[in-house]
Write a protein that holds these residues in place. Structure first.
Motif, PDB file in Angstrom:
ATOM      1  N   TYR A   1       0.918  -1.278   0.085  1.00  0.00           N
ATOM      2  CA  TYR A   1       0.097  -0.097   0.063  1.00  0.00           C
ATOM      3  C   TYR A   1       0.849   1.112   0.066  1.00  0.00           C
ATOM      4  O   TYR A   1       1.840   1.274   0.555  1.00  0.00           O
ATOM      5  CB  TYR A   1      -0.984  -0.060   1.292  1.00  0.00           C
ATOM      6  CG  TYR A   1      -2.021  -0.851   1.246  1.00  0.00           C
ATOM      7  CD1 TYR A   1      -1.704  -2.446   1.496  1.00  0.00           C
ATOM      8  CD2 TYR A   1      -3.227  -0.697   0.878  1.00  0.00           C
ATOM      9  CE1 TYR A   1      -2.675  -3.210   1.520  1.00  0.00           C
ATOM     10  CE2 TYR A   1      -4.454  -1.626   0.933  1.00  0.00           C
ATOM     11  CZ  TYR A   1      -3.957  -2.809   1.085  1.00  0.00           C
ATOM     12  OH  TYR A   1      -5.155  -4.013   0.929  1.00  0.00           O
TER      13      TYR A   1
ATOM     14  N   GLN B   1       0.897   5.240   1.068  1.00  0.00           N
ATOM     15  CA  GLN B   1       0.084   6.489   2.055  1.00  0.00           C
ATOM     16  C   GLN B   1       0.791   7.655   1.833  1.00  0.00           C
ATOM     17  O   GLN B   1       1.470   8.003   2.492  1.00  0.00           O
ATOM     18  CB  GLN B   1      -0.050   5.713   3.424  1.00  0.00           C
ATOM     19  CG  GLN B   1      -0.865   6.651   4.314  1.00  0.00           C
ATOM     20  CD  GLN B   1      -1.098   6.370   5.749  1.00  0.00           C
ATOM     21  OE1 GLN B   1      -0.271   5.331   6.197  1.00  0.00           O
ATOM     22  NE2 GLN B   1      -2.086   7.034   6.438  1.00  0.00           N
TER      23      GLN B   1
ATOM     24  N   GLN C   1      -3.266  11.213   4.070  1.00  0.00           N
ATOM     25  CA  GLN C   1      -4.369  10.304   3.336  1.00  0.00           C
ATOM     26  C   GLN C   1      -4.184   8.935   3.811  1.00  0.00           C
ATOM     27  O   GLN C   1      -3.514   8.239   4.504  1.00  0.00           O
ATOM     28  CB  GLN C   1      -4.093  10.360   1.811  1.00  0.00           C
ATOM     29  CG  GLN C   1      -4.210  11.815   1.267  1.00  0.00           C
ATOM     30  CD  GLN C   1      -3.874  11.430  -0.136  1.00  0.00           C
ATOM     31  OE1 GLN C   1      -4.253  10.815  -0.987  1.00  0.00           O
ATOM     32  NE2 GLN C   1      -3.314  12.644  -0.826  1.00  0.00           N
ATOM     33  N   GLY C   2      -5.451   8.362   3.504  1.00  0.00           N
ATOM     34  CA  GLY C   2      -5.705   6.563   3.869  1.00  0.00           C
ATOM     35  C   GLY C   2      -4.534   6.028   2.901  1.00  0.00           C
ATOM     36  O   GLY C   2      -4.110   6.338   1.737  1.00  0.00           O
ATOM     37  N   PRO C   3      -4.175   4.721   3.265  1.00  0.00           N
ATOM     38  CA  PRO C   3      -3.336   3.723   2.215  1.00  0.00           C
ATOM     39  C   PRO C   3      -4.217   3.480   0.973  1.00  0.00           C
ATOM     40  O   PRO C   3      -5.480   3.298   1.279  1.00  0.00           O
ATOM     41  CB  PRO C   3      -3.064   2.594   3.319  1.00  0.00           C
ATOM     42  CG  PRO C   3      -3.342   3.181   4.790  1.00  0.00           C
ATOM     43  CD  PRO C   3      -4.251   4.098   4.764  1.00  0.00           C
TER      44      PRO C   3
ATOM     45  N   PHE D   1      -4.151   0.724  -2.128  1.00  0.00           N
ATOM     46  CA  PHE D   1      -3.654  -0.590  -2.655  1.00  0.00           C
ATOM     47  C   PHE D   1      -2.925  -0.509  -3.722  1.00  0.00           C
ATOM     48  O   PHE D   1      -3.436   0.183  -4.949  1.00  0.00           O
ATOM     49  CB  PHE D   1      -4.794  -1.451  -2.577  1.00  0.00           C
ATOM     50  CG  PHE D   1      -4.547  -2.791  -3.319  1.00  0.00           C
ATOM     51  CD1 PHE D   1      -4.863  -3.266  -4.514  1.00  0.00           C
ATOM     52  CD2 PHE D   1      -4.052  -3.823  -2.504  1.00  0.00           C
ATOM     53  CE1 PHE D   1      -4.383  -4.295  -5.048  1.00  0.00           C
ATOM     54  CE2 PHE D   1      -3.921  -5.073  -2.787  1.00  0.00           C
ATOM     55  CZ  PHE D   1      -4.102  -5.436  -4.412  1.00  0.00           C
TER      56      PHE D   1
ATOM     57  N   LEU E   1       4.418   7.097   2.568  1.00  0.00           N
ATOM     58  CA  LEU E   1       4.812   5.912   3.355  1.00  0.00           C
ATOM     59  C   LEU E   1       4.228   4.675   2.700  1.00  0.00           C
ATOM     60  O   LEU E   1       3.143   4.417   2.207  1.00  0.00           O
ATOM     61  CB  LEU E   1       4.072   5.989   4.841  1.00  0.00           C
ATOM     62  CG  LEU E   1       4.225   5.106   5.692  1.00  0.00           C
ATOM     63  CD1 LEU E   1       5.741   5.014   6.225  1.00  0.00           C
ATOM     64  CD2 LEU E   1       3.369   5.090   6.798  1.00  0.00           C
TER      65      LEU E   1
ATOM     66  N   LEU F   1       3.417   0.860   2.712  1.00  0.00           N
ATOM     67  CA  LEU F   1       3.093  -0.389   3.839  1.00  0.00           C
ATOM     68  C   LEU F   1       3.052  -1.538   3.299  1.00  0.00           C
ATOM     69  O   LEU F   1       2.555  -1.676   2.154  1.00  0.00           O
ATOM     70  CB  LEU F   1       1.882   0.251   4.607  1.00  0.00           C
ATOM     71  CG  LEU F   1       2.089   1.417   5.373  1.00  0.00           C
ATOM     72  CD1 LEU F   1       0.390   1.921   5.475  1.00  0.00           C
ATOM     73  CD2 LEU F   1       2.481   1.152   6.695  1.00  0.00           C
TER      74      LEU F   1
ATOM     75  N   PHE G   1      -0.051  -5.221   9.245  1.00  0.00           N
ATOM     76  CA  PHE G   1       0.763  -4.336   8.486  1.00  0.00           C
ATOM     77  C   PHE G   1       2.172  -4.153   9.276  1.00  0.00           C
ATOM     78  O   PHE G   1       2.424  -4.531  10.454  1.00  0.00           O
ATOM     79  CB  PHE G   1       0.088  -3.036   8.613  1.00  0.00           C
ATOM     80  CG  PHE G   1      -0.696  -2.919   7.637  1.00  0.00           C
ATOM     81  CD1 PHE G   1      -2.240  -3.225   7.820  1.00  0.00           C
ATOM     82  CD2 PHE G   1      -0.660  -2.236   6.380  1.00  0.00           C
ATOM     83  CE1 PHE G   1      -3.253  -3.201   6.710  1.00  0.00           C
ATOM     84  CE2 PHE G   1      -1.597  -2.175   5.456  1.00  0.00           C
ATOM     85  CZ  PHE G   1      -2.803  -2.411   5.394  1.00  0.00           C
TER      86      PHE G   1
ATOM     87  N   PHE H   1      -8.408   4.346  11.180  1.00  0.00           N
ATOM     88  CA  PHE H   1      -8.741   4.025   9.805  1.00  0.00           C
ATOM     89  C   PHE H   1      -9.663   2.755   9.928  1.00  0.00           C
ATOM     90  O   PHE H   1      -9.493   1.971  10.658  1.00  0.00           O
ATOM     91  CB  PHE H   1      -7.633   3.755   8.959  1.00  0.00           C
ATOM     92  CG  PHE H   1      -6.714   4.765   8.658  1.00  0.00           C
ATOM     93  CD1 PHE H   1      -5.464   5.052   9.094  1.00  0.00           C
ATOM     94  CD2 PHE H   1      -7.111   5.764   7.590  1.00  0.00           C
ATOM     95  CE1 PHE H   1      -4.785   6.078   8.894  1.00  0.00           C
ATOM     96  CE2 PHE H   1      -6.226   6.850   7.091  1.00  0.00           C
ATOM     97  CZ  PHE H   1      -5.203   6.908   7.736  1.00  0.00           C
TER      98      PHE H   1
ATOM     99  N   PHE I   1      -9.484   2.025   2.208  1.00  0.00           N
ATOM    100  CA  PHE I   1      -9.366   2.509   3.398  1.00  0.00           C
ATOM    101  C   PHE I   1     -10.290   3.905   3.214  1.00  0.00           C
ATOM    102  O   PHE I   1     -10.205   4.719   2.172  1.00  0.00           O
ATOM    103  CB  PHE I   1      -8.077   2.989   3.624  1.00  0.00           C
ATOM    104  CG  PHE I   1      -7.145   2.022   4.343  1.00  0.00           C
ATOM    105  CD1 PHE I   1      -6.655   0.902   3.516  1.00  0.00           C
ATOM    106  CD2 PHE I   1      -6.855   1.860   5.603  1.00  0.00           C
ATOM    107  CE1 PHE I   1      -5.854  -0.156   3.910  1.00  0.00           C
ATOM    108  CE2 PHE I   1      -6.125   0.680   6.231  1.00  0.00           C
ATOM    109  CZ  PHE I   1      -5.449  -0.355   5.556  1.00  0.00           C
ATOM    110  N   GLY I   2     -10.828   4.480   4.539  1.00  0.00           N
ATOM    111  CA  GLY I   2     -11.312   5.433   4.510  1.00  0.00           C
ATOM    112  C   GLY I   2     -10.344   6.566   4.743  1.00  0.00           C
ATOM    113  O   GLY I   2      -8.972   6.222   4.896  1.00  0.00           O
ATOM    114  N   GLN I   3     -10.463   7.712   4.849  1.00  0.00           N
ATOM    115  CA  GLN I   3      -9.606   8.858   5.120  1.00  0.00           C
ATOM    116  C   GLN I   3      -9.019   9.181   6.523  1.00  0.00           C
ATOM    117  O   GLN I   3      -8.274   9.734   6.730  1.00  0.00           O
ATOM    118  CB  GLN I   3     -10.196  10.478   4.553  1.00  0.00           C
ATOM    119  CG  GLN I   3     -10.223  10.294   3.021  1.00  0.00           C
ATOM    120  CD  GLN I   3      -8.829  10.237   2.470  1.00  0.00           C
ATOM    121  OE1 GLN I   3      -8.087  10.911   2.403  1.00  0.00           O
ATOM    122  NE2 GLN I   3      -8.889   9.212   1.471  1.00  0.00           N
TER     123      GLN I   3
END
Lengths: 115, 110
Positions: A35, A37, A41-43, A45, A88, A90, A106, B86, B100-102
């Protein structure tokens, strides 16, 4: 019991260079996912490897490639680095999808800065 | 593709307070996990909860799959609870990837 381990933890590259990130899955896991990131923000895919093959891929260009070895460890390679690749990265491991509770574990991540 | 929305985006609490974090998703899912990301970037799995209710100490989570939402409850918050939470889901036809959400950024003040 060792969890997911990633290396290096931090690295700095310049635009146009290439980078290789490494991941060892949790004991008993044979599926590895990567992933990205970006900051704040969110990770997101990138792709998943199982039985040494890319099984699923997210919306990332071909500059992002990977590999899985017979011992289930994995590498993520990024070519022709762009400033926007700073993030980042992951790695997550799990049992194969469809074989039960597919809980992802993770690693601590590799923080890549592209200058 | 499946959409994941978390609320609130930010939350500031005094130590000892309780809080509820929400995750809405746009389609049916077969995997839902809650994670806590610490300041060093490590994602810690809190719950695997595609449906039902689970509790672990001061934390609990409930997923109502038919209504497409999940809630994470934090009781008697501590400063060590600070970080980003998350929610991540996998859709029924999404293979192995998690969406994933924010995130919700929680700050617990002493």
């Amino acid at each position: 019991d060792a969890g997911v381990t990633q290396s290096p933890t931090h690295l700095i590259k310049t635009r146009g260079q290439q980078v290789t990130l490494r991941c060892s899955p949790k004991s008993g896991h044979d599926t590895v996912s990567w992933y990205q990131q970006p900051l704040g923000q969110g990770p997101q895919f990138i792709f998943q490897y199982y039985e040494e093959e890319e099984r699923q891929r997210g919306n990332f260009p071909d500059r992002f490639s990977g590999h899985q070895f017979p011992n289930y460890s994995s590498e993520l390679n990024v070519n022709a680095l762009l400033l926007g690749d700073s993030a980042l990265y992951l790695c997550a491991s799990s049992v194969p999808w469809g074989t039960g509770a597919n809980v992802l574990t993770f690693g601590a991540g590799s923080r890549l800065t592209v200058l | 593709g499946i959409q994941v929305e978390q609320s609130p985006p930010d939350l500031i609490l005094q130590e000892g307070a309780n809080s509820t974090l929400r995750c809405n998703f746009s389609d049916s899912v077969n995997n839902l996990q809650w994670f806590h990301q610490n300041p060093w970037g490590q994602l810690i799995n809190l719950f695997y909860i595609p449906s039902g209710t689970k509790q672990n100490g001061r934390l609990s989570a409930t997923t109502v799959a038919t209504e497409r939402y999940s809630l994470l409850y934090i009781s008697s918050s501590q400063t060590t609870d600070s970080g980003v939470y998350f929610c991540a889901v996998r859709g029924d036809n999404q293979g192995g990837k998690l969406i994933f959400g924010q995130g919700t950024e929680l700050s617990v003040k002493p």
